[in-house]
Design an enzyme around this catalytic site. Sequence first.
Site, mmCIF file in Angstrom:
data_model
loop_
_atom_site.group_PDB
_atom_site.id
_atom_site.type_symbol
_atom_site.label_atom_id
_atom_site.label_comp_id
_atom_site.label_asym_id
_atom_site.label_seq_id
_atom_site.Cartn_x
_atom_site.Cartn_y
_atom_site.Cartn_z
ATOM 1 N N LYS A 1 0.688 -1.007 -0.001
ATOM 2 C CA LYS A 1 0.190 -0.179 -0.142
ATOM 3 C C LYS A 1 0.850 1.247 0.184
ATOM 4 C CE LYS A 1 -3.058 -0.228 3.063
ATOM 5 N NZ LYS A 1 -4.050 -0.068 4.219
ATOM 6 N N LYS B 1 3.226 -2.538 11.087
ATOM 7 C CA LYS B 1 2.075 -2.277 11.684
ATOM 8 C C LYS B 1 2.233 -2.901 13.235
ATOM 9 C CE LYS B 1 -2.312 -1.469 10.953
ATOM 10 N NZ LYS B 1 -2.846 -0.655 9.671
ATOM 11 N N ASP C 1 -5.191 3.118 13.947
ATOM 12 C CA ASP C 1 -5.953 2.138 13.220
ATOM 13 C C ASP C 1 -7.143 1.592 14.070
ATOM 14 O OD1 ASP C 1 -5.674 -0.122 10.770
ATOM 15 O OD2 ASP C 1 -6.273 -1.215 12.389
ATOM 16 N N ASN D 1 -13.805 5.623 12.082
ATOM 17 C CA ASN D 1 -13.213 6.830 11.268
ATOM 18 C C ASN D 1 -13.355 6.517 9.811
ATOM 19 O OD1 ASN D 1 -10.326 7.277 9.633
ATOM 20 N ND2 ASN D 1 -10.771 8.944 11.176
HETATM 21 P P1 NAP Z 1 -12.308 2.209 14.042
HETATM 22 O O1 NAP Z 1 -12.560 3.933 14.033
HETATM 23 O O2 NAP Z 1 -11.770 1.854 15.267
HETATM 24 O O3 NAP Z 1 -13.855 1.622 13.482
HETATM 25 C C1 NAP Z 1 -13.988 0.564 13.202
HETATM 26 C C2 NAP Z 1 -15.331 0.005 12.822
HETATM 27 O O4 NAP Z 1 -15.212 -1.233 12.601
HETATM 28 C C3 NAP Z 1 -16.208 0.227 14.121
HETATM 29 O O5 NAP Z 1 -17.542 0.693 13.561
HETATM 30 C C4 NAP Z 1 -16.252 -1.320 14.539
HETATM 31 O O6 NAP Z 1 -17.293 -1.475 15.385
HETATM 32 C C5 NAP Z 1 -16.316 -2.062 13.296
HETATM 33 N N1 NAP Z 1 -15.555 -3.419 13.625
HETATM 34 C C6 NAP Z 1 -14.286 -3.636 13.963
HETATM 35 N N2 NAP Z 1 -14.059 -5.092 14.255
HETATM 36 C C7 NAP Z 1 -14.982 -5.600 14.102
HETATM 37 C C8 NAP Z 1 -15.559 -6.842 13.999
HETATM 38 N N3 NAP Z 1 -14.575 -7.878 14.264
HETATM 39 N N4 NAP Z 1 -16.600 -7.338 13.518
HETATM 40 C C9 NAP Z 1 -17.541 -6.098 13.039
HETATM 41 N N5 NAP Z 1 -17.205 -5.017 13.162
HETATM 42 C C10 NAP Z 1 -15.963 -4.539 13.601
HETATM 43 O O7 NAP Z 1 -11.303 1.914 12.799
HETATM 44 P P2 NAP Z 1 -10.760 2.534 11.614
HETATM 45 O O8 NAP Z 1 -9.884 3.460 11.489
HETATM 46 O O9 NAP Z 1 -12.246 3.012 10.811
HETATM 47 O O10 NAP Z 1 -10.737 1.224 10.458
HETATM 48 C C11 NAP Z 1 -11.678 0.387 9.872
HETATM 49 C C12 NAP Z 1 -10.864 -0.398 8.807
HETATM 50 O O11 NAP Z 1 -10.278 0.447 8.068
HETATM 51 C C13 NAP Z 1 -9.859 -1.524 9.425
HETATM 52 O O12 NAP Z 1 -9.606 -2.600 8.478
HETATM 53 C C14 NAP Z 1 -8.467 -0.522 9.380
HETATM 54 O O13 NAP Z 1 -7.337 -1.380 9.380
HETATM 55 C C15 NAP Z 1 -8.679 0.204 7.848
HETATM 56 N N6 NAP Z 1 -7.958 1.244 7.573
HETATM 57 C C16 NAP Z 1 -7.776 2.093 8.451
HETATM 58 C C17 NAP Z 1 -7.467 3.469 8.244
HETATM 59 C C18 NAP Z 1 -7.136 4.745 9.143
HETATM 60 O O14 NAP Z 1 -6.619 5.531 8.620
HETATM 61 N N7 NAP Z 1 -7.854 4.643 10.214
HETATM 62 C C19 NAP Z 1 -6.356 3.398 7.283
HETATM 63 C C20 NAP Z 1 -6.352 2.469 6.169
HETATM 64 C C21 NAP Z 1 -7.099 1.254 6.447
HETATM 65 P P3 NAP Z 1 -17.230 -1.648 16.962
HETATM 66 O O15 NAP Z 1 -17.126 -0.312 17.548
HETATM 67 O O16 NAP Z 1 -18.551 -2.485 17.369
HETATM 68 O O17 NAP Z 1 -16.134 -2.692 17.268
#
Ligand code: NAP
Length: 448
Positions: free
Chosen positions: A117, A129, A169, A244
């Site tokens: 990526k 990571k 993350d 997020n």
């Molecule tokens: P976040 O703010 O912590 O939000 C995660 C969301 O996914 C929450 O709504 C959570 O629900 C849900 N979730 C997490 N684990 C789950 C599970 N086992 N089953 C069902 N729902 C689940 O995290 P985020 O930063 O948005 O990241 C989301 C995804 O994007 C991840 O795969 C991460 O690696 C990827 N990502 C993030 C970034 C970034 O900049 N943040 C960049 C690239 C990729 P609950 O609150 O109920 O747990």
Amino acid sequence: MPQILQKIEQIYEQVVRRNPGEAEFHQAVKEVIETLAPVLRKYPQYAEHKIIERICEPERQIIFRVPWQDDRGEVQINRGFRVQFNSALGPYKGGIRFHPSVYLGIVKFLGFEQIFKNALTGLPIGGAKGGADFDPKGRSDDEVMRFCQSFMTELYRHLGEYTDVPAGDIGVGSREIGYMFGQYKRMTNRYESGVLTGKNPHWGGALVRREATGYGSVYFVDEMLKVRGQSFEGKVSIVSGSGNVAIYTIEKIQQLGGKVVACSDSGGVIYHKSGINLETLKRLKEVERRRVADYAEEHRDAQYIPGGNIWEIPCQVAMPSATQNELDGASARRLVANGCIAVGEGANMPTTPEGVRVFLEAGIAYGPGKAANAGGVATSALEMQQNASRDAWTFEYTERRLHEIMKEIHRSCYEMAAEFGSPGNYVIGANIVSFIRVAEAMVAFGVI
Ligand code: NAP
């Protein structure tokens, strides 16, 4: 070619043998290396230099104890990880995840994906990571602070703006980044802004970093739609998750004239036919840290489906933005049957291998996470640039840079897929573009 395929199969078997019980890591490796046979045929030097074998072995893996005290004074023990996977293109870069499911296999899969990526962004960043099996949900601010301080008390010695630069993350947002940065500053006696990204813009963070992954994913899908003479305008979308990435995916789709009718969290799904109200969702999730179930209390025409499968809701665009393997083969078939024409992965590896096959066979536009969600880390690299030059860019300028980067990632994947005989296949395009960039640097550096 059969010989090359056999060689790749052997490498995969060796990865499985050397990393037992790490199913997600095996899956991520397989998904990349099974597309590389044509590259090895065209560039046999990569096989001579054992680039694939070397890329599959992390440069460094750190596992440590994280002891802390909860509000009742009870001692808690968690396990912390940082996998510094590959620094061929720049300092290690990649987020930190706090979630009870975190173990070495998850961190390695994410770190491995991150190498490619980061290479796709065209910016000088290597792949890494980290994380811990700590669950911030239901913890007080004080508990989260004590945990972050303990986590950083060990991790700080492995970081540095020219060494390793973590970000957020799942479970790590600007609150956690703040506590970790504070502890790093205290322990090193250095205001080294560029050591962590995702900081609050008041103290060295970049505008647009919060929005970047979601906005970037939507820009990527917009480019895929444009190739097909389509746009988000008037289309129905669904976005899994409500964190997020999901929130800013919804925001950008709405700005581009699309309608988002569903989102979710690990408890269930919200279906709001007239369109998700973003103001409510942001308040519930970003300010009050509540569940999506509460959304239906405030919008009586919205339906909450406890434990529901979001992918059963008909849509034209699907944006999996929650977590790994959340969209399986059956869900993929359901999406295609319901008329879905594009899928953009905001999350990392959210679609199972069978799900990916369904999308590719159906010929719909499928943007894999390492390309579609690269906007987050790209904007982290822009944050590093601002920190290095003691500068702060405007929202508009930073978003323009993000948009250009996403267009360029799309263009390079699209063209590479066509060059290697698989037009429209962004999995092949993304893997080959990024692999060649990393491989070229590794060959140049010799056997290290
Ligand atoms: P976040 O703010 O912590 O939000 C995660 C969301 O996914 C929450 O709504 C959570 O629900 C849900 N979730 C997490 N684990 C789950 C599970 N086992 N089953 C069902 N729902 C689940 O995290 P985020 O930063 O948005 O990241 C989301 C995804 O994007 C991840 O795969 C991460 O690696 C990827 N990502 C993030 C970034 C970034 O900049 N943040 C960049 C690239 C990729 P609950 O609150 O109920 O747990």
